[in-house]
Design an enzyme around this catalytic site. Structure first.
Site, PDB file in Angstrom:
ATOM      1  NE  ARG A 278       0.078  16.969 -12.624  1.00  0.00           N
ATOM      2  CZ  ARG A 278       0.765  16.156 -11.856  1.00  0.00           C
ATOM      3  NH1 ARG A 278       0.485  16.070 -10.573  1.00  0.00           N
ATOM      4  NH2 ARG A 278       1.756  15.427 -12.347  1.00  0.00           N
TER       5      ARG A 278
ATOM      6  CD  GLU B 293       6.431  16.876 -22.320  1.00  0.00           C
ATOM      7  OE1 GLU B 293       5.849  17.850 -21.800  1.00  0.00           O
ATOM      8  OE2 GLU B 293       5.838  15.820 -22.627  1.00  0.00           O
TER       9      GLU B 293
ATOM     10  CE  LYS C 132       4.750  17.543 -13.833  1.00  0.00           C
ATOM     11  NZ  LYS C 132       4.820  16.370 -14.652  1.00  0.00           N
TER      12      LYS C 132
ATOM     13  CE  LYS D 101      -1.078  13.877 -14.339  1.00  0.00           C
ATOM     14  NZ  LYS D 101      -1.412  14.409 -15.673  1.00  0.00           N
TER      15      LYS D 101
ATOM     16  CG  ASN E 139      -2.451  17.642 -19.930  1.00  0.00           C
ATOM     17  OD1 ASN E 139      -1.427  17.014 -19.687  1.00  0.00           O
ATOM     18  ND2 ASN E 139      -3.523  17.577 -19.170  1.00  0.00           N
TER      19      ASN E 139
ATOM     20  NE  ARG F 145      -4.065  -1.914   1.991  1.00  0.00           N
ATOM     21  CZ  ARG F 145      -3.991  -2.988   2.772  1.00  0.00           C
ATOM     22  NH1 ARG F 145      -3.021  -3.068   3.676  1.00  0.00           N
ATOM     23  NH2 ARG F 145      -4.854  -3.947   2.666  1.00  0.00           N
TER      24      ARG F 145
ATOM     25  CG  HIS G 114       4.888  11.834 -25.122  1.00  0.00           C
ATOM     26  ND1 HIS G 114       3.522  11.886 -25.267  1.00  0.00           N
ATOM     27  CD2 HIS G 114       5.194  12.728 -24.145  1.00  0.00           C
ATOM     28  CE1 HIS G 114       3.018  12.758 -24.415  1.00  0.00           C
ATOM     29  NE2 HIS G 114       4.011  13.280 -23.721  1.00  0.00           N
TER      30      HIS G 114
ATOM     31  CD  GLU H 229      -4.420  16.554 -15.448  1.00  0.00           C
ATOM     32  OE1 GLU H 229      -3.271  16.116 -15.247  1.00  0.00           O
ATOM     33  OE2 GLU H 229      -5.032  16.395 -16.512  1.00  0.00           O
TER      34      GLU H 229
HETATM   35  N1  GLY Z   1       2.808  15.375 -17.684  1.00  0.00           N
HETATM   36  C1  GLY Z   1       1.724  16.132 -17.227  1.00  0.00           C
HETATM   37  C2  GLY Z   1       1.548  16.116 -15.743  1.00  0.00           C
HETATM   38  O1  GLY Z   1       2.399  15.633 -15.031  1.00  0.00           O
HETATM   39  O2  GLY Z   1       0.535  16.551 -15.269  1.00  0.00           O
END
Ligand code: GLY
Length: 370
Positions: free
Chosen positions: A242, A186, A228, A144, A246, A122, A267, A238
């Protein structure tokens, strides 16, 4: 030159340390996090072959033992079978709640390793040591984690923040040029979405950065991570801002699906083309000046990057099919396509209010140039 960016999420805060040689800090930093003194390292065969011995040596120097699982390199590894293999291996390694898992590689290993750490017992702590530019500026930061499903990319996952990110910019020296430039897509995205001055700086220093200028690389990774971190602190899960990260991704995901997630389009290359398309659409809708999309394309071209649909080799479907593929993006909300559009370089916003015809006519024009 070492830079530190702090991600200030109460109870889950962590540092991103950036610089040439920060891998050497791994032993001391991981020992400070705690655990039993044994570190399980997930990596891929390419990165493992090049750098795992150095990482293990540094860990040994801090009194830590380690074992390595090297998975095949490539997107196909972000899958149920490799997740199962990783989790079972971590259990064999007797990784406990207090221990530390290290994800040592690009975006695939970071996402898979982070997810394995999220679900093992967990949730155990993990450290990201990203080795690609894309992972250093985007996927290793913000928590993420996940894998792909046969139904689509990144559809299975969890938010699980790392305890530390070590972005060693000297590891980028072994990255193939194409992968480096894809990651740079990016980096450009951050300038376009929220920092016009950074974009102007990239126009000036981008070529030197690509050639290996280490100070420029550190500065670009730092600024990207700062931006970021700032957005993730405002909106970790998100629910709002956030989604600004995108920018270019609605187009990118359709193009990746259309090219079968193959090496016809990486990508980050799709993100760069997607950003150019988002600016083109914004200009056609009268939201930003006509010069803005030209400036975006000019910089991408100056860097030798894919810029237009005509730069994607092989067959592409028609505009209607591309639009339908955009509709399958997981960021679609209640059937409504969401776009990140621009009021100028450095100023973007989220909207669902985009006439379909405008998107179709832009895609038709872009396809006609192929
Ligand atoms: N790659 C987009 C994010 O981490 O929200």
């Amino acid at each position: 030159m070492t830079e530190t960016v702090h991600v200030n999420l109460p109870g889950r805060e962590y540092d991103i340390e950036i610089g040439a040689g920060v891998l050497d800090l791994a032993g001391a930093r991981i020992a400070a996090i705690g655990g039993r003194g044994h570190v399980a390292i997930l990596t891929d065969e390419t990165v493992g072959g090049l750098h795992a011995a150095s990482l293990q040596e540094v860990l040994r120097g801090a009194g830590l033992t380690s074992d390595v699982l090297a998975l095949p390199a490539g997107e196909a590894t972000k899958s149920w079978p490799h997740l199962e293999r990783s989790v079972e291996w971590l259990l064999e390694q007797k990784v406990e709640r207090g221990d530390v898992v290290v994800a040592f590689g690009g975006g695939v290993i970071g996402d898979l390793g982070g997810f394995a750490a999220a679900i093992l017992r967990r949730g155990v702590r993990f450290v990201q040591i990203p080795t690609s530019l894309l992972a250093q500026v985007d996927s290793s930061v913000g928590g993420k984690t996940g894998i792909n499903s046969p139904s689509g990319k990144n559809l299975i996952g969890a938010f699980h923040q790392p305890s530390l990110v070590l972005a060693d910019t000297s590891l980028l020296n072994t990255l193939p040029k194409r992968d480096f430039l894809a990651g740079y897509g990016e980096v450009v995205k951050y300038g376009l979405l929220g920092d016009a001055e950074f974009f102007t700086w990239l126009e000036q220093y981008g070529p030197a950065l690509a050639e290996g200028d280490m100070d420029a690389r550190v500065r670009a990774v730092r600024r990207s991570c700062e931006m970021k971190a700032d957005i993730v602190e405002r909106d970790e899960k998100e629910q709002g801002d956030r989604a600004l990260l995108n920018l270019g991704h609605t187009f990118c995901h359709a193009l990746e699906a259309a090219t079968g997630y193959s090496d016809r389009l990486l990508h980050g290359e799709g993100v760069a083309i997607g950003c150019a398309l988002a600016f083109e659409l914004s200009s056609r809708l009268g939201l930003c000046s006509q010069e803005d999309p030209s400036r975006v394309r000019q910089h991408l071209k100056q860097m030798g990057m894919k810029t237009d649909l005509s730069d994607i080799p092989g067959y592409l479907p028609d505009a209607d099919t591309l639009l339908a593929l955009m509709g399958q993006d997981k960021k679609v909300v209640a059937g409504q396509l969401r776009f990140i559009l621009s009021r100028g370089i450095g100023h973007v916003f989220i909207t669902s209010d985009v006439p379909k015809d405008a998107v179709l006519s832009m895609l038709n024009d872009a396809l006609a140039q192929r």
